[in-house]
Design a protein around this motif. Structure first.
Motif, PDB file in Angstrom:
ATOM      1  N   LEU A  19      61.078  37.886 126.198  1.00  0.00           N
ATOM      2  CA  LEU A  19      60.515  38.224 127.688  1.00  0.00           C
ATOM      3  C   LEU A  19      60.714  39.512 128.257  1.00  0.00           C
ATOM      4  N   GLU A  20      61.830  40.494 128.068  1.00  0.00           N
ATOM      5  CA  GLU A  20      62.045  41.694 128.715  1.00  0.00           C
ATOM      6  C   GLU A  20      60.987  42.545 128.172  1.00  0.00           C
ATOM      7  N   ALA A  21      60.650  42.421 127.063  1.00  0.00           N
ATOM      8  CA  ALA A  21      59.831  43.414 126.241  1.00  0.00           C
ATOM      9  C   ALA A  21      58.480  43.147 126.652  1.00  0.00           C
ATOM     10  N   THR A  22      57.941  41.716 126.979  1.00  0.00           N
ATOM     11  CA  THR A  22      56.655  41.387 127.773  1.00  0.00           C
ATOM     12  C   THR A  22      56.582  42.112 129.025  1.00  0.00           C
ATOM     13  N   GLN A  23      57.628  41.853 129.749  1.00  0.00           N
ATOM     14  CA  GLN A  23      57.480  42.316 131.020  1.00  0.00           C
ATOM     15  C   GLN A  23      57.364  43.823 131.119  1.00  0.00           C
ATOM     16  N   ARG A  24      58.272  44.569 130.394  1.00  0.00           N
ATOM     17  CA  ARG A  24      58.289  45.878 130.234  1.00  0.00           C
ATOM     18  C   ARG A  24      56.699  46.423 129.995  1.00  0.00           C
ATOM     19  N   ALA A  25      56.267  45.706 128.868  1.00  0.00           N
ATOM     20  CA  ALA A  25      54.869  46.300 128.229  1.00  0.00           C
ATOM     21  C   ALA A  25      53.642  46.113 129.091  1.00  0.00           C
ATOM     22  N   CYS A  26      53.709  44.864 130.065  1.00  0.00           N
ATOM     23  CA  CYS A  26      52.626  44.795 130.962  1.00  0.00           C
ATOM     24  C   CYS A  26      52.646  45.492 132.030  1.00  0.00           C
ATOM     25  N   ASN A  27      53.963  45.867 132.610  1.00  0.00           N
ATOM     26  CA  ASN A  27      53.909  46.741 133.837  1.00  0.00           C
ATOM     27  C   ASN A  27      53.720  48.255 133.363  1.00  0.00           C
ATOM     28  N   GLU A  28      54.198  48.772 132.198  1.00  0.00           N
ATOM     29  CA  GLU A  28      53.613  50.150 131.743  1.00  0.00           C
ATOM     30  C   GLU A  28      52.388  50.221 131.576  1.00  0.00           C
ATOM     31  N   ALA A  29      51.677  49.072 131.211  1.00  0.00           N
ATOM     32  CA  ALA A  29      50.232  49.329 130.851  1.00  0.00           C
ATOM     33  C   ALA A  29      49.558  49.090 132.288  1.00  0.00           C
ATOM     34  N   ALA A  30      50.190  48.295 133.287  1.00  0.00           N
ATOM     35  CA  ALA A  30      49.672  48.360 134.654  1.00  0.00           C
ATOM     36  C   ALA A  30      49.560  49.689 135.389  1.00  0.00           C
ATOM     37  N   THR A  31      50.846  50.518 135.179  1.00  0.00           N
ATOM     38  CA  THR A  31      50.957  51.743 135.609  1.00  0.00           C
ATOM     39  C   THR A  31      49.703  52.708 135.131  1.00  0.00           C
ATOM     40  N   TRP A  32      49.502  52.698 133.851  1.00  0.00           N
ATOM     41  CA  TRP A  32      48.713  53.573 133.182  1.00  0.00           C
ATOM     42  C   TRP A  32      47.360  53.134 133.772  1.00  0.00           C
ATOM     43  N   ALA A  33      47.002  51.806 133.809  1.00  0.00           N
ATOM     44  CA  ALA A  33      45.572  51.224 134.255  1.00  0.00           C
ATOM     45  C   ALA A  33      45.420  51.998 135.713  1.00  0.00           C
ATOM     46  N   SER A  34      46.690  52.131 136.572  1.00  0.00           N
ATOM     47  CA  SER A  34      46.482  52.203 137.763  1.00  0.00           C
ATOM     48  C   SER A  34      46.278  53.937 138.001  1.00  0.00           C
ATOM     49  N   GLN A  35      46.910  54.531 136.655  1.00  0.00           N
ATOM     50  CA  GLN A  35      46.605  56.145 136.829  1.00  0.00           C
ATOM     51  C   GLN A  35      44.913  56.340 136.286  1.00  0.00           C
ATOM     52  N   VAL A  36      44.362  55.701 135.636  1.00  0.00           N
ATOM     53  CA  VAL A  36      42.938  55.461 135.188  1.00  0.00           C
ATOM     54  C   VAL A  36      42.076  55.347 136.437  1.00  0.00           C
ATOM     55  N   ALA A  37      42.567  54.218 137.355  1.00  0.00           N
ATOM     56  CA  ALA A  37      41.426  53.800 138.395  1.00  0.00           C
ATOM     57  C   ALA A  37      41.742  55.055 139.305  1.00  0.00           C
ATOM     58  N   PHE A  38      42.837  55.610 139.337  1.00  0.00           N
ATOM     59  CA  PHE A  38      42.753  56.699 140.683  1.00  0.00           C
ATOM     60  C   PHE A  38      42.098  57.703 140.099  1.00  0.00           C
ATOM     61  N   LYS A  57      45.206  46.805 124.970  1.00  0.00           N
ATOM     62  CA  LYS A  57      45.630  45.904 124.126  1.00  0.00           C
ATOM     63  C   LYS A  57      46.138  46.536 123.074  1.00  0.00           C
ATOM     64  N   MET A  58      45.427  47.714 122.492  1.00  0.00           N
ATOM     65  CA  MET A  58      45.939  48.387 121.199  1.00  0.00           C
ATOM     66  C   MET A  58      47.208  49.136 121.442  1.00  0.00           C
ATOM     67  N   ARG A  59      47.487  49.933 122.707  1.00  0.00           N
ATOM     68  CA  ARG A  59      48.773  50.528 122.926  1.00  0.00           C
ATOM     69  C   ARG A  59      49.741  49.805 123.316  1.00  0.00           C
ATOM     70  N   TRP A  60      49.677  48.747 123.853  1.00  0.00           N
ATOM     71  CA  TRP A  60      50.920  47.880 124.474  1.00  0.00           C
ATOM     72  C   TRP A  60      50.952  46.515 123.770  1.00  0.00           C
ATOM     73  N   GLY A  61      50.138  46.224 122.746  1.00  0.00           N
ATOM     74  CA  GLY A  61      50.088  45.085 121.885  1.00  0.00           C
ATOM     75  C   GLY A  61      49.927  43.615 122.837  1.00  0.00           C
ATOM     76  N   LEU A  62      49.250  44.060 123.879  1.00  0.00           N
ATOM     77  CA  LEU A  62      48.981  42.694 124.748  1.00  0.00           C
ATOM     78  C   LEU A  62      47.836  41.803 124.385  1.00  0.00           C
ATOM     79  N   GLY A  63      47.840  40.455 124.508  1.00  0.00           N
ATOM     80  CA  GLY A  63      46.762  39.570 124.353  1.00  0.00           C
ATOM     81  C   GLY A  63      45.563  39.602 125.140  1.00  0.00           C
TER      82      GLY A  63
END
Length: 412
Positions: A19-38, A57-63
């Motif tokens: 669960l911790e790895a999932t939460q961390r990966a999702c929020n890291e991906a969200a911060t990256w996506a926020s940078q792209v959006a900005f 999906k590729m970088r953080w292994g998200l479904g």
């Protein structure tokens, strides 16, 4: 109406790690996506998805579903920021606070909440277990703790997403439920006036007084203890401070839930509505001496008012907000207004007719009378819906917090 049921997860160490790895990966991906959006000025869901979906999906292994939720969470954060800027909640355009909000991309905390839909999370309510998607694969049989009332609400009314939240090393799921409302009582026989205060948390026009002295004593003791531990600044002191985090807030929330339940149950039983003061902006209007500021700032009157409002709406009890001006100086018997009527914090004595009563009870009677007058003039129930289920995934710059979302929680 929407309510949020909070249940505590009881994962094994292996499950907690996933669960911790999932939460961390999702929020890291969200911060990256926020940078792209900005950088790309792509803050709509469709535009940002084209730029970030595959790489997330590729970088953080998200479904697939997790990636969609990460992108949606990012877009929602920018939508909220835009609304706050427009409303002036972050200062005037060009101010330091305004520039700080718009000149950098939004950053998500690594432990921020992550939404899960029914494709990523399945509930076995009878067994008190959930099956949840993680970056390490599907984790099945995660136990959770819940009361019988919570289980019944989950079984009958759960609908939509659930948020995975970690607080103080513990895991929680916040499940959104669509609970039916009772028909509104359009013809209340009377109103139950409620005077909110610090010494007495709530006083009703029936004479019931919910004293806050014990809570205030605990707050003073906790404040002194925090000051001592902060001055020590040792590793053990920091551990104790962390352990006691939010303890006072949890205690106050529990007391507010109990008071709200009592008030709403009494109004429903007697066929009455509820009258509350409109205390919006009271912190900004009132100037206090330094010794009183901490006590006033910790007064959770807004939370108690929200609890009363949503519980009343659920059972069909009308709620009317009245102007609080001079309710503490007005005689409930003859209507005479005089500052000298308020003899002390506890007592009221009218200078015209000699009426003597507990000061808060006198105020609650005035609140009740004002609500009756408003209702006769055609006022409608102004009890709001519980605050919508916002996520606490954004870091230091987001203004909507998880506290707003959980005020309608059934955890108490």
């Amino acid at each position: 109406m929407k309510l949020v049921v909070q249940v505590k997860l009881l994962p094994t160490p292996v499950q907690a790690s996933a669960l911790e790895a999932t939460q961390r990966a999702c929020n890291e991906a969200a911060t990256w996506a926020s940078q792209v959006a900005f950088d790309q000025e792509a803050k709509s869901n469709f535009a940002l998805r084209k730029l970030t979906y595959s790489e997330a999906k590729m970088r953080w292994g998200l479904g697939a579903q997790a990636a969609q939720h990460v992108i949606k969470k990012t877009c929602d954060a920018y939508t909220t920021l835009k609304a706050n800027l427009k409303a002036g909640n972050l200062g005037r355009a060009g101010s330091k606070r305004y520039r700080r909000a718009v000149e950098k991309p939004i950053v998500f905390r690594l432990e921020g909440a992550q939404p899960f839909d029914d494709r990523m999370l399945s509930w076995q309510i009878a067994e008190r277990r959930v099956s949840i998607w993680t970056v390490e694969g599907r984790v099945k049989g995660v136990a959770f703790a819940a009361s019988l009332e919570q289980l019944a609400v989950l079984e009958l009314y759960r609908k939509g997403e659930s948020d995975l939240v970690r607080r103080d090393g513990m895991w929680f799921l916040l499940a959104t439920c669509e609970v039916p409302e009772a028909p509104l009582n359009a013809e209340p026989v009377d109103f139950l006036g409620i005077d909110l205060g610090i010494v007495n948390i709530a006083t009703t026009s029936d004479g019931a007084i919910m004293a806050g002295r014990d809570l205030n004593r605990i707050r003073v003791r906790e404040r002194k203890l925090r000051t001592k531990l902060q001055k020590k600044n040792t590793p053990s002191a920091k551990r104790r401070l962390k352990k006691r985090r939010r303890k006072e807030a949890r205690r106050a929330r529990d007391i507010n839930h109990k008071i709200a339940k009592h008030v709403v149950a009494e109004a429903e039983r007697t066929g009455r509505g509820i009258a509350l003061e409109d205390l919006t902006g009271i912190r900004e209007r009132v100037r206090l001496r330094k010794p009183q500021r901490a006590t006033h700032s910790s007064w959770s009157f807004a939370q108690l008012g929200q609890f009363i409002a949503y519980k009343a709406r659920r059972v069909g009890v009308p709620v009317v907000y009245v102007d609080p001006a001079y309710t503490s100086r007005t005689c409930a018997e003859c209507g005479h207004i005089d500052k000298a009527n308020r003899v002390s914090q506890a007592w009221f004595a009218c200078r015209r007719c000699g009426f003597v009563d507990h000061a808060d009870r006198n105020s609650s009677r005035n609140i009740r009378a004002r609500a009756q007058e408003l209702w006769r003039r055609g006022a409608e129930s102004t009890a709001p819906a519980p605050p919508s289920h916002q996520r606490n995934g954004v870091g230091r710059r987001r203004s909507i917090t998880a506290t707003d979302a959980r005020c309608a929680s059934l955890s108490s």
